[in-house]
Write a protein that holds these residues in place. Sequence first.
Motif, PDB file in Angstrom:
ATOM      1  N   THR A  63      21.387  42.054  12.669  1.00  0.00           N
ATOM      2  CA  THR A  63      22.641  41.401  12.654  1.00  0.00           C
ATOM      3  C   THR A  63      23.426  41.929  11.128  1.00  0.00           C
ATOM      4  O   THR A  63      24.640  42.719  11.260  1.00  0.00           O
ATOM      5  CB  THR A  63      23.088  39.816  12.669  1.00  0.00           C
ATOM      6  OG1 THR A  63      22.269  39.504  13.721  1.00  0.00           O
ATOM      7  CG2 THR A  63      24.253  39.567  12.855  1.00  0.00           C
ATOM      8  N   TYR A  64      22.723  41.939  10.410  1.00  0.00           N
ATOM      9  CA  TYR A  64      23.470  42.350   9.100  1.00  0.00           C
ATOM     10  C   TYR A  64      23.511  43.953   9.089  1.00  0.00           C
ATOM     11  O   TYR A  64      24.674  44.295   8.744  1.00  0.00           O
ATOM     12  CB  TYR A  64      22.420  42.019   7.953  1.00  0.00           C
ATOM     13  CG  TYR A  64      22.568  42.546   6.518  1.00  0.00           C
ATOM     14  CD1 TYR A  64      24.140  42.297   5.855  1.00  0.00           C
ATOM     15  CD2 TYR A  64      22.078  43.432   5.958  1.00  0.00           C
ATOM     16  CE1 TYR A  64      24.343  42.977   4.934  1.00  0.00           C
ATOM     17  CE2 TYR A  64      22.470  44.232   4.783  1.00  0.00           C
ATOM     18  CZ  TYR A  64      23.540  43.789   4.218  1.00  0.00           C
ATOM     19  OH  TYR A  64      24.113  44.586   3.104  1.00  0.00           O
ATOM     20  N   TYR A 100      26.272  36.126   2.260  1.00  0.00           N
ATOM     21  CA  TYR A 100      24.760  36.555   3.099  1.00  0.00           C
ATOM     22  C   TYR A 100      24.408  35.072   3.545  1.00  0.00           C
ATOM     23  O   TYR A 100      23.293  34.935   3.882  1.00  0.00           O
ATOM     24  CB  TYR A 100      23.793  36.930   2.117  1.00  0.00           C
ATOM     25  CG  TYR A 100      24.167  38.298   1.552  1.00  0.00           C
ATOM     26  CD1 TYR A 100      23.872  39.399   2.426  1.00  0.00           C
ATOM     27  CD2 TYR A 100      24.904  38.583   0.398  1.00  0.00           C
ATOM     28  CE1 TYR A 100      24.254  40.742   2.000  1.00  0.00           C
ATOM     29  CE2 TYR A 100      25.174  39.957   0.094  1.00  0.00           C
ATOM     30  CZ  TYR A 100      25.045  41.089   0.803  1.00  0.00           C
ATOM     31  OH  TYR A 100      25.417  42.146   0.322  1.00  0.00           O
ATOM     32  N   LYS A 101      25.275  34.096   3.356  1.00  0.00           N
ATOM     33  CA  LYS A 101      25.073  32.534   3.729  1.00  0.00           C
ATOM     34  C   LYS A 101      24.570  32.635   5.136  1.00  0.00           C
ATOM     35  O   LYS A 101      23.546  31.853   5.404  1.00  0.00           O
ATOM     36  CB  LYS A 101      26.253  31.689   3.428  1.00  0.00           C
ATOM     37  CG  LYS A 101      26.569  31.130   2.067  1.00  0.00           C
ATOM     38  CD  LYS A 101      25.656  29.888   1.961  1.00  0.00           C
ATOM     39  CE  LYS A 101      25.791  29.315   0.728  1.00  0.00           C
ATOM     40  NZ  LYS A 101      25.043  30.086  -0.305  1.00  0.00           N
ATOM     41  N   ALA A 102      25.292  33.199   5.953  1.00  0.00           N
ATOM     42  CA  ALA A 102      24.764  33.390   7.600  1.00  0.00           C
ATOM     43  C   ALA A 102      23.166  33.782   7.743  1.00  0.00           C
ATOM     44  O   ALA A 102      22.735  33.435   8.732  1.00  0.00           O
ATOM     45  CB  ALA A 102      25.835  34.056   8.225  1.00  0.00           C
ATOM     46  N   TYR A 103      22.739  34.481   6.578  1.00  0.00           N
ATOM     47  CA  TYR A 103      21.519  35.142   6.803  1.00  0.00           C
ATOM     48  C   TYR A 103      20.405  34.444   6.247  1.00  0.00           C
ATOM     49  O   TYR A 103      19.013  34.728   6.465  1.00  0.00           O
ATOM     50  CB  TYR A 103      21.370  36.674   6.670  1.00  0.00           C
ATOM     51  CG  TYR A 103      22.526  37.337   7.140  1.00  0.00           C
ATOM     52  CD1 TYR A 103      22.709  37.604   8.567  1.00  0.00           C
ATOM     53  CD2 TYR A 103      23.778  37.931   6.190  1.00  0.00           C
ATOM     54  CE1 TYR A 103      23.829  38.429   9.087  1.00  0.00           C
ATOM     55  CE2 TYR A 103      24.675  38.582   6.795  1.00  0.00           C
ATOM     56  CZ  TYR A 103      24.818  38.739   8.124  1.00  0.00           C
ATOM     57  OH  TYR A 103      25.850  39.835   8.469  1.00  0.00           O
ATOM     58  N   GLN A 104      20.779  33.484   5.538  1.00  0.00           N
ATOM     59  CA  GLN A 104      19.831  32.704   4.759  1.00  0.00           C
ATOM     60  C   GLN A 104      18.855  31.518   5.572  1.00  0.00           C
ATOM     61  O   GLN A 104      19.357  31.542   6.915  1.00  0.00           O
ATOM     62  CB  GLN A 104      20.172  31.844   3.705  1.00  0.00           C
ATOM     63  CG  GLN A 104      20.941  32.799   2.632  1.00  0.00           C
ATOM     64  CD  GLN A 104      21.608  32.199   1.354  1.00  0.00           C
ATOM     65  OE1 GLN A 104      22.071  30.927   1.534  1.00  0.00           O
ATOM     66  NE2 GLN A 104      21.994  32.894   0.382  1.00  0.00           N
ATOM     67  N   ALA A 133      15.696  42.407  23.839  1.00  0.00           N
ATOM     68  CA  ALA A 133      17.454  42.436  23.760  1.00  0.00           C
ATOM     69  C   ALA A 133      17.815  42.121  22.256  1.00  0.00           C
ATOM     70  O   ALA A 133      17.271  41.168  21.728  1.00  0.00           O
ATOM     71  CB  ALA A 133      17.810  41.597  24.636  1.00  0.00           C
ATOM     72  N   ALA A 134      19.134  42.252  22.030  1.00  0.00           N
ATOM     73  CA  ALA A 134      19.800  41.842  20.802  1.00  0.00           C
ATOM     74  C   ALA A 134      20.272  40.514  20.999  1.00  0.00           C
ATOM     75  O   ALA A 134      20.530  40.012  22.009  1.00  0.00           O
ATOM     76  CB  ALA A 134      20.944  42.844  20.332  1.00  0.00           C
ATOM     77  N   SER A 135      20.079  39.856  19.847  1.00  0.00           N
ATOM     78  CA  SER A 135      20.290  38.318  19.964  1.00  0.00           C
ATOM     79  C   SER A 135      21.992  38.319  20.183  1.00  0.00           C
ATOM     80  O   SER A 135      22.649  39.085  19.804  1.00  0.00           O
ATOM     81  CB  SER A 135      20.306  37.530  18.544  1.00  0.00           C
ATOM     82  OG  SER A 135      21.087  38.173  17.598  1.00  0.00           O
ATOM     83  N   ALA A 136      22.637  37.213  20.548  1.00  0.00           N
ATOM     84  CA  ALA A 136      23.804  36.925  20.767  1.00  0.00           C
ATOM     85  C   ALA A 136      24.761  37.164  19.301  1.00  0.00           C
ATOM     86  O   ALA A 136      25.742  37.649  19.570  1.00  0.00           O
ATOM     87  CB  ALA A 136      24.065  35.398  21.268  1.00  0.00           C
ATOM     88  N   GLU A 137      24.153  36.895  18.102  1.00  0.00           N
ATOM     89  CA  GLU A 137      24.826  36.947  16.800  1.00  0.00           C
ATOM     90  C   GLU A 137      24.961  38.622  16.591  1.00  0.00           C
ATOM     91  O   GLU A 137      26.148  39.274  16.388  1.00  0.00           O
ATOM     92  CB  GLU A 137      24.137  36.350  15.914  1.00  0.00           C
ATOM     93  CG  GLU A 137      24.131  35.151  15.830  1.00  0.00           C
ATOM     94  CD  GLU A 137      23.124  34.389  16.467  1.00  0.00           C
ATOM     95  OE1 GLU A 137      22.036  34.683  17.172  1.00  0.00           O
ATOM     96  OE2 GLU A 137      23.302  33.112  16.813  1.00  0.00           O
ATOM     97  N   THR A 138      23.810  39.224  17.102  1.00  0.00           N
ATOM     98  CA  THR A 138      23.935  40.650  16.917  1.00  0.00           C
ATOM     99  C   THR A 138      24.968  41.441  17.699  1.00  0.00           C
ATOM    100  O   THR A 138      25.870  42.234  17.439  1.00  0.00           O
ATOM    101  CB  THR A 138      22.430  41.583  16.987  1.00  0.00           C
ATOM    102  OG1 THR A 138      21.719  40.685  16.243  1.00  0.00           O
ATOM    103  CG2 THR A 138      22.479  42.935  16.899  1.00  0.00           C
ATOM    104  N   LYS A 139      24.929  40.981  18.939  1.00  0.00           N
ATOM    105  CA  LYS A 139      25.831  41.639  20.001  1.00  0.00           C
ATOM    106  C   LYS A 139      27.177  41.168  19.664  1.00  0.00           C
ATOM    107  O   LYS A 139      28.287  42.359  19.628  1.00  0.00           O
ATOM    108  CB  LYS A 139      25.513  40.936  21.376  1.00  0.00           C
ATOM    109  CG  LYS A 139      26.097  41.770  22.501  1.00  0.00           C
ATOM    110  CD  LYS A 139      25.646  41.113  24.050  1.00  0.00           C
ATOM    111  CE  LYS A 139      26.655  41.843  24.786  1.00  0.00           C
ATOM    112  NZ  LYS A 139      26.704  41.290  26.133  1.00  0.00           N
TER     113      LYS A 139
END
Lengths: 353, 448
Positions: free
Chosen positions: B357-358, B45-49, B129-135
């Motif tokens: 994104t998660y 979960y590091k990326a989401y912290q 719009a979804a973020s680049a990460e979500t996309k």
Amino acid sequence: MNFDFADEAPKLVMLLYGLVAFVVVVGGLLLLLDVVPNWFARRREARLVAVADAGPPAGAARARRPRRAEGLFGLFFLLPTVLLLLVGLVIPAIRTVVLSFMDGGSDAWVGLRNYGWLFSQDEIVRVLINTLIWVILVPLLATTTGLLYAVMVDKARFEAVAKSLIFLPMAISFVGASIIWRFVYAYRGEGQEQIGLLNQVVVWFGGEPRQWLQEPPLNTLLLIVILIWIQAGFAMVVLSAAIKAIPGDIVEAARLDGVTPWQMFWQVTLPSIRPALIVVVVTISIGTLKVFDIVRTATNGNFDTNVIASEMYNQAFRYGETGQGSALAVFLFVLVIPIVIYQIRNLRKQREV
Amino acid sequence: MAVFTRPRQALVIASALALTFSATACSSSGSDTNSNADSPECAAYKAYQGSDGEKVSIYASIRDAEADILQDSWSQFEKCTGIEIDYEGSGEFEAQLQVRVDGGDAPDITFIPQPGLLNRFAAAGKLKAASAETKAMAEQNFSPDWLKYSTVGGTFYGAPLGSNVKSFVWYSPKTFKEKGWQVPTTWADLLTLSEKIAASGEKPWCAGIESGDATGWPATDWIEDLMLRTVTPDVYDQWTTHGIPFNDPRVVSALGEAGKILKNPKYVNGGYGDVKSIAATSFQEAGLPILQGKCALHRQASFYANNWPAGTKVAEDGDVYAFYFPAVDPAKGKPVLGGGEFTVAFADRPEVQKVQTYLASPEYANARAKLGNNVSANKGLDVNNVPNPIDKLSVEILQDPNTVFRFDGSDLMPAAVGAGTFWKGMIEWINGKDTAATLDQIESTWPK
């Protein structure tokens, strides 16, 4: 079904919360409606006493003071109502009218298109006709039933019990009542165990079970029965009170003149309770125009049973056709206005008498 | 209708307040933030912290037990990131969402099960719009078939969350074995089997389309499944977007095929009555007579597994199981009708984007799958994490390269048709109205 207290504990805690909140709120309301006014009243009394003790009034100015407090007190009660009416009724009503001239997404003006749609779609015309059937039959039948019942049980033995019985459905919510009646009308195929009372009766008499709620126009009438079932009690209570309020000497005089029970009903009872009768009919009429819960719960407007209020909800909130939904709402509003005007004029007339 | 019930108003107000009171009382619990953010189980979960202590509100139609599972499925995410997800489910979701958005009280994230509704909010400029990460996450894990349903005017709004496979026919493997019936592999076989069962004196099919204020949808699924089998996927797409009229001859013929079963008094409606009884039988109860041997077949989605009474064994060798609703010509691939929800956002705060994104990640899909009763089209989902056999079969079908997936058509259409006249038209059709008149009526209500 097993009921395990341990499993249900969170729900029971919620229930407890609910109960506590209920007591707090109802207590608060009582406080507001009883203790606070009483406090004001006592203070006013004390002032009056003080004024009286001060000896003969020196001038009008002193006597006016308590009245100002009374005005403030009146305002205290009026202000929330006015505010709530404005926020909850007047402004939304104006907005609805505006929206009814716009398209489904409420971003472009379309003029009278939504009103044109109202009268051009077969389905919507059906909705309007159904509403008309409701609004004619329900006030008529509910009031008649209530009136006959009130006259019949008047001064009879067990009057209180008989009246409570017909009044009971009033305590059931519209949705609850509709669910109960949906079971009454329920259908199972021939040869199977019937779960609906009506079909069971039909089968006992050798008939074939029918799908009551799927056969127009019979189904609309069967839904109307539900509302009559609920409303007859209300009509009965009001009319019974009116009948009891007929002055005894009139009834006695009529008796001495030797009227038949029939004449008594038409020439004494009915004219005497006319104002109450009008109130009942008007109240039930307005309620019937707004009928929504019954149709939505019992058939959801399918099989040609739809009415204005339920179609309005569908259009505005489920299909995203806000304009068309608003047009239906405005139309409903227009239908209610004459009834309300009649009622207000009627009340005024009574007050003048 | 408060006119008649003055004294009850006080009660209503009081109980409403009581509810609010109790709701706030229970939502103010759980304030343990990420004390263990650096522990090994939080590595994923590091990326989401970095948004510790922030709150994200989610509003959707998933309720009760399912909602509890849902909240369990992201609890690890909450613990490791310190983002608090405030979930609310509602049975009046579709209607209330519009009201909330109009009223300026939009939730941060919502799971929309109808691309038609998603389109409406996107077109009105309400969705972010979804973020680049979500996309990127979505493109990595979902097929383009799926992503196009949440792409409006070239903008991508969010990834699918759960999915379901609708092209299933429920049956009893036990009964089939006893009577020597074979699971059919083509539409013609299915009709032959129906005839065979009917000839033995039993009603072959159970059906029910009653579903409260959504009555009619199970019948639209029948039509969509048969559309998908009698026309090409392209024509199906044109049909759902009004590229061809609703009363096109090809739709007429799909209804005709469905009618061979649904409108045949010899074939329906086992345990409930005649053809008309389909309209009054709730979809939840519709398939249950299979267990009593009153009918043999019931076409319903994978999620029908939850409707069998407790103790019913749902498995290939159990009391009930489902087979793939056969294609007309299996050589042309395996058309599959399905549905699902899309995670879209009304806010673009960083913590909202992180949650979005998660929910598109394989970590989430696997965490959710392990808790049961769930299917996802996420390619990162490991089939071994799916406990229940019917969900397993669904995931396999979704991941099968031969599968031609198409989304539930009524959910793609504008709500006035897809959740309105199409449903109502099907009810009338079952109730006796003829095919052409039904389709003409639906066509006339397509929003201009």
